[in-house]
Structures are given as structure tokens and as C-alpha cells.
Design a protein around this motif. Structure first.
Motif, PDB file in Angstrom:
ATOM      1  N   GLN A  46       0.823  -1.207   0.000  1.00 25.12           N
ATOM      2  CA  GLN A  46       0.000   0.000   0.000  1.00 25.12           C
ATOM      3  C   GLN A  46       0.859   1.260   0.000  1.00 25.12           C
ATOM      4  O   GLN A  46       0.550   2.231  -0.695  1.00 25.12           O
ATOM      5  CB  GLN A  46      -0.952  -0.013   1.195  1.00 25.12           C
ATOM      6  N   PHE A  47       1.958   1.230   0.770  1.00 28.62           N
ATOM      7  CA  PHE A  47       2.839   2.393   0.782  1.00 28.62           C
ATOM      8  C   PHE A  47       3.496   2.590  -0.578  1.00 28.62           C
ATOM      9  O   PHE A  47       3.592   3.713  -1.074  1.00 28.62           O
ATOM     10  CB  PHE A  47       3.904   2.288   1.872  1.00 28.62           C
ATOM     11  N   ARG A  48       3.930   1.502  -1.203  1.00 30.06           N
ATOM     12  CA  ARG A  48       4.551   1.625  -2.521  1.00 30.06           C
ATOM     13  C   ARG A  48       3.575   2.220  -3.525  1.00 30.06           C
ATOM     14  O   ARG A  48       3.932   3.108  -4.303  1.00 30.06           O
ATOM     15  CB  ARG A  48       5.065   0.267  -3.007  1.00 30.06           C
ATOM     16  N   SER A  49       2.309   1.772  -3.500  1.00 24.43           N
ATOM     17  CA  SER A  49       1.333   2.319  -4.444  1.00 24.43           C
ATOM     18  C   SER A  49       1.047   3.789  -4.134  1.00 24.43           C
ATOM     19  O   SER A  49       0.841   4.593  -5.053  1.00 24.43           O
ATOM     20  CB  SER A  49       0.052   1.488  -4.456  1.00 24.43           C
ATOM     21  N   LEU A  50       1.054   4.172  -2.863  1.00 23.07           N
ATOM     22  CA  LEU A  50       0.873   5.576  -2.485  1.00 23.07           C
ATOM     23  C   LEU A  50       2.016   6.425  -3.038  1.00 23.07           C
ATOM     24  O   LEU A  50       1.796   7.504  -3.598  1.00 23.07           O
ATOM     25  CB  LEU A  50       0.796   5.714  -0.965  1.00 23.07           C
ATOM     26  N   TRP A  51       3.252   5.919  -2.890  1.00 19.80           N
ATOM     27  CA  TRP A  51       4.413   6.655  -3.413  1.00 19.80           C
ATOM     28  C   TRP A  51       4.295   6.824  -4.918  1.00 19.80           C
ATOM     29  O   TRP A  51       4.576   7.895  -5.456  1.00 19.80           O
ATOM     30  CB  TRP A  51       5.708   5.931  -3.070  1.00 19.80           C
ATOM     31  N   ILE A  52       3.857   5.767  -5.606  1.00 26.51           N
ATOM     32  CA  ILE A  52       3.743   5.819  -7.061  1.00 26.51           C
ATOM     33  C   ILE A  52       2.691   6.852  -7.475  1.00 26.51           C
ATOM     34  O   ILE A  52       2.901   7.625  -8.415  1.00 26.51           O
ATOM     35  CB  ILE A  52       3.431   4.416  -7.627  1.00 26.51           C
ATOM     36  N   VAL A  53       1.570   6.912  -6.757  1.00 27.71           N
ATOM     37  CA  VAL A  53       0.526   7.898  -7.055  1.00 27.71           C
ATOM     38  C   VAL A  53       1.066   9.307  -6.867  1.00 27.71           C
ATOM     39  O   VAL A  53       0.848  10.195  -7.704  1.00 27.71           O
ATOM     40  CB  VAL A  53      -0.720   7.661  -6.164  1.00 27.71           C
ATOM     41  N   ARG A  54       1.803   9.533  -5.784  1.00 25.49           N
ATOM     42  CA  ARG A  54       2.346  10.870  -5.513  1.00 25.49           C
ATOM     43  C   ARG A  54       3.375  11.278  -6.564  1.00 25.49           C
ATOM     44  O   ARG A  54       3.376  12.420  -7.029  1.00 25.49           O
ATOM     45  CB  ARG A  54       2.981  10.903  -4.120  1.00 25.49           C
ATOM     46  N   ILE A  55       4.248  10.352  -6.914  1.00 26.70           N
ATOM     47  CA  ILE A  55       5.261  10.645  -7.934  1.00 26.70           C
ATOM     48  C   ILE A  55       4.580  10.921  -9.274  1.00 26.70           C
ATOM     49  O   ILE A  55       4.949  11.860  -9.992  1.00 26.70           O
ATOM     50  CB  ILE A  55       6.270   9.484  -8.066  1.00 26.70           C
ATOM     51  N   GLY A  56       3.580  10.112  -9.611  1.00 26.06           N
ATOM     52  CA  GLY A  56       2.855  10.286 -10.866  1.00 26.06           C
ATOM     53  C   GLY A  56       2.175  11.642 -10.947  1.00 26.06           C
ATOM     54  O   GLY A  56       2.220  12.311 -11.990  1.00 26.06           O
ATOM     55  N   PHE A 111       8.945   9.448 -16.511  1.00 24.75           N
ATOM     56  CA  PHE A 111       9.756  10.052 -15.462  1.00 24.75           C
ATOM     57  C   PHE A 111      10.727   9.035 -14.862  1.00 24.75           C
ATOM     58  O   PHE A 111      11.934   9.279 -14.781  1.00 24.75           O
ATOM     59  CB  PHE A 111       8.849  10.640 -14.374  1.00 24.75           C
ATOM     60  N   ILE A 112      10.201   7.876 -14.492  1.00 21.88           N
ATOM     61  CA  ILE A 112      11.036   6.828 -13.888  1.00 21.88           C
ATOM     62  C   ILE A 112      12.071   6.337 -14.898  1.00 21.88           C
ATOM     63  O   ILE A 112      13.250   6.142 -14.569  1.00 21.88           O
ATOM     64  CB  ILE A 112      10.159   5.658 -13.377  1.00 21.88           C
ATOM     65  N   SER A 113      11.643   6.170 -16.157  1.00 21.72           N
ATOM     66  CA  SER A 113      12.559   5.724 -17.204  1.00 21.72           C
ATOM     67  C   SER A 113      13.688   6.731 -17.397  1.00 21.72           C
ATOM     68  O   SER A 113      14.859   6.360 -17.513  1.00 21.72           O
ATOM     69  CB  SER A 113      11.766   5.537 -18.498  1.00 21.72           C
ATOM     70  N   GLY A 114      13.332   8.013 -17.417  1.00 19.71           N
ATOM     71  CA  GLY A 114      14.338   9.066 -17.574  1.00 19.71           C
ATOM     72  C   GLY A 114      15.321   9.103 -16.429  1.00 19.71           C
ATOM     73  O   GLY A 114      16.524   9.306 -16.632  1.00 19.71           O
ATOM     74  N   LEU A 115      14.823   8.911 -15.212  1.00 19.89           N
ATOM     75  CA  LEU A 115      15.714   8.901 -14.042  1.00 19.89           C
ATOM     76  C   LEU A 115      16.707   7.740 -14.124  1.00 19.89           C
ATOM     77  O   LEU A 115      17.887   7.893 -13.793  1.00 19.89           O
ATOM     78  CB  LEU A 115      14.920   8.807 -12.740  1.00 19.89           C
ATOM     79  N   LYS A 116      16.209   6.573 -14.564  1.00 18.54           N
ATOM     80  CA  LYS A 116      17.101   5.407 -14.685  1.00 18.54           C
ATOM     81  C   LYS A 116      18.183   5.673 -15.720  1.00 18.54           C
ATOM     82  O   LYS A 116      19.353   5.357 -15.513  1.00 18.54           O
ATOM     83  CB  LYS A 116      16.296   4.165 -15.061  1.00 18.54           C
ATOM     84  N   LYS A 117      17.777   6.259 -16.868  1.00 17.78           N
ATOM     85  CA  LYS A 117      18.742   6.569 -17.927  1.00 17.78           C
ATOM     86  C   LYS A 117      19.744   7.633 -17.477  1.00 17.78           C
ATOM     87  O   LYS A 117      20.902   7.616 -17.888  1.00 17.78           O
ATOM     88  CB  LYS A 117      18.010   7.028 -19.188  1.00 17.78           C
ATOM     89  N   ALA A 118      19.282   8.562 -16.631  1.00 20.64           N
ATOM     90  CA  ALA A 118      20.156   9.626 -16.132  1.00 20.64           C
ATOM     91  C   ALA A 118      21.063   9.125 -15.007  1.00 20.64           C
ATOM     92  O   ALA A 118      21.969   9.836 -14.571  1.00 20.64           O
ATOM     93  CB  ALA A 118      19.316  10.801 -15.640  1.00 20.64           C
ATOM     94  N   GLY A 119      20.789   7.926 -14.516  1.00 20.70           N
ATOM     95  CA  GLY A 119      21.618   7.355 -13.452  1.00 20.70           C
ATOM     96  C   GLY A 119      21.293   7.875 -12.066  1.00 20.70           C
ATOM     97  O   GLY A 119      22.130   7.840 -11.165  1.00 20.70           O
ATOM     98  N   VAL A 120      20.060   8.356 -11.893  1.00 21.12           N
ATOM     99  CA  VAL A 120      19.631   8.844 -10.578  1.00 21.12           C
ATOM    100  C   VAL A 120      19.142   7.638  -9.778  1.00 21.12           C
ATOM    101  O   VAL A 120      18.207   6.953 -10.194  1.00 21.12           O
ATOM    102  CB  VAL A 120      18.507   9.900 -10.702  1.00 21.12           C
ATOM    103  N   GLY A 121      19.758   7.382  -8.650  1.00 18.73           N
ATOM    104  CA  GLY A 121      19.456   6.175  -7.885  1.00 18.73           C
ATOM    105  C   GLY A 121      18.547   6.394  -6.695  1.00 18.73           C
ATOM    106  O   GLY A 121      18.740   5.772  -5.652  1.00 18.73           O
ATOM    107  N   LEU A 122      17.541   7.260  -6.820  1.00 19.39           N
ATOM    108  CA  LEU A 122      16.616   7.496  -5.709  1.00 19.39           C
ATOM    109  C   LEU A 122      15.457   6.513  -5.787  1.00 19.39           C
ATOM    110  O   LEU A 122      14.930   6.249  -6.869  1.00 19.39           O
ATOM    111  CB  LEU A 122      16.063   8.926  -5.774  1.00 19.39           C
ATOM    112  N   ASP A 123      15.073   5.981  -4.638  1.00 16.96           N
ATOM    113  CA  ASP A 123      13.939   5.054  -4.636  1.00 16.96           C
ATOM    114  C   ASP A 123      12.611   5.812  -4.569  1.00 16.96           C
ATOM    115  O   ASP A 123      12.589   7.032  -4.411  1.00 16.96           O
ATOM    116  CB  ASP A 123      14.069   4.024  -3.505  1.00 16.96           C
ATOM    117  N   ARG A 124      11.515   5.079  -4.707  1.00 15.51           N
ATOM    118  CA  ARG A 124      10.201   5.712  -4.801  1.00 15.51           C
ATOM    119  C   ARG A 124       9.799   6.413  -3.508  1.00 15.51           C
ATOM    120  O   ARG A 124       9.098   7.428  -3.548  1.00 15.51           O
ATOM    121  CB  ARG A 124       9.160   4.662  -5.208  1.00 15.51           C
TER     122      ARG A 124
END
Length: 125
Positions: free
Chosen positions: A56-66, A79-92
Motif C-alpha cells: 500500500q505504501f509503494r502504491s501511495l508513493w507511485i501515485v504521488r510521484i505520478g 519520469f522513472i525511465s528518464g531517471l534510470k537513464k540519467a543514473g539517478v538512484g533514488l527510490d520511490r
């Protein structure tokens, strides 16, 4: 040969169950057998609940990020794809916290993700 006595083990076990059942309705908090069934059931739900809490927390984080990504003109997945390509290692969890408390910081991450996505598109073409 002297008789074998149980000592306090049986009473201790029963007291432990009844203590856990305090606050339950009617006989579930008073009678041992009903209390034992209710406590076992409660422990089962508690175990399941600990697993559900993570989902539930993971889905909440995903909604907020979205939502924050949409404010910056992107979808969640880009957004998530771009962060991965940019090498940003922050979790949700951290990304969601930034989205809620630091809009400027999230916008900077969004521009970084956009540029990484743009660079990947031009490289593919």
C-alpha cells in the motif's frame, strides 16, 4: 514416587493468551478457548497486514510521484525511465517525499529525466 505437578506453566500460557485478548468483545476476552481462537485469528491478520502495508505504501508513493510528474509535463513511466537513464538512484519513497515537500527539487529531477529521455531518443534514431 511423588506425583507430577504442572507448576505455573499452564496458567502462564493461559494468562498470556487472555492478556493478548483484552479489549475483545464479550467471551473472546474472558474465556480461554474463545480467546485463543480470536488471538490466533488476529495474529494471522497482523501477519498479512504487515505484508499489505508495504504494498500500500509503494502504491501511495507511485501515485504521488505520478501526480508530481504530471505537473511537470510527464507521465510516471517516462519520469522513472528518464531517471534510470540519467543514473539517478533514488527510490520511490524518497522521490514521493521530494514530490510532496520540495516541488522545486522535483522539477529539477523532472528536467533531468526529460533530458535523459531526449538523449536516449536521439541516440536511438
Amino acid at each position: 514416587m511423588p506425583r507430577v505437578k504442572r507448576g505455573t506453566k499452564r496458567n502462564d500460557r493461559r494468562k498470556k493468551i487472555l492478556k493478548r485478548a483484552s479489549g475483545y468483545f464479550l467471551t473472546k476476552s474472558k474465556l480461554y478457548q474463545a480467546a485463543q481462537e480470536a488471538v490466533e485469528r488476529g495474529l494471522k491478520f497482523a501477519y498479512i497486514g504487515r505484508k499489505q502495508k508495504k504494498r500500500q505504501f509503494r502504491s501511495l508513493w507511485i501515485v504521488r510521484i505520478g501526480a508530481a510528474a504530471r505537473l511537470n509535463g510527464m507521465s510516471y513511466s517516462t519520469f522513472i525511465s528518464g531517471l534510470k537513464k540519467a543514473g539517478v538512484g533514488l527510490d520511490r519513497k524518497i522521490l514521493a517525499d521530494i514530490a510532496v515537500h520540495d516541488a522545486a527539487g522535483f522539477a529539477a529531477l523532472a528536467t533531468q529525466a526529460k533530458s535523459a529521455n531526449g538523449a536516449a531518443k536521439t541516440a536511438a534514431a
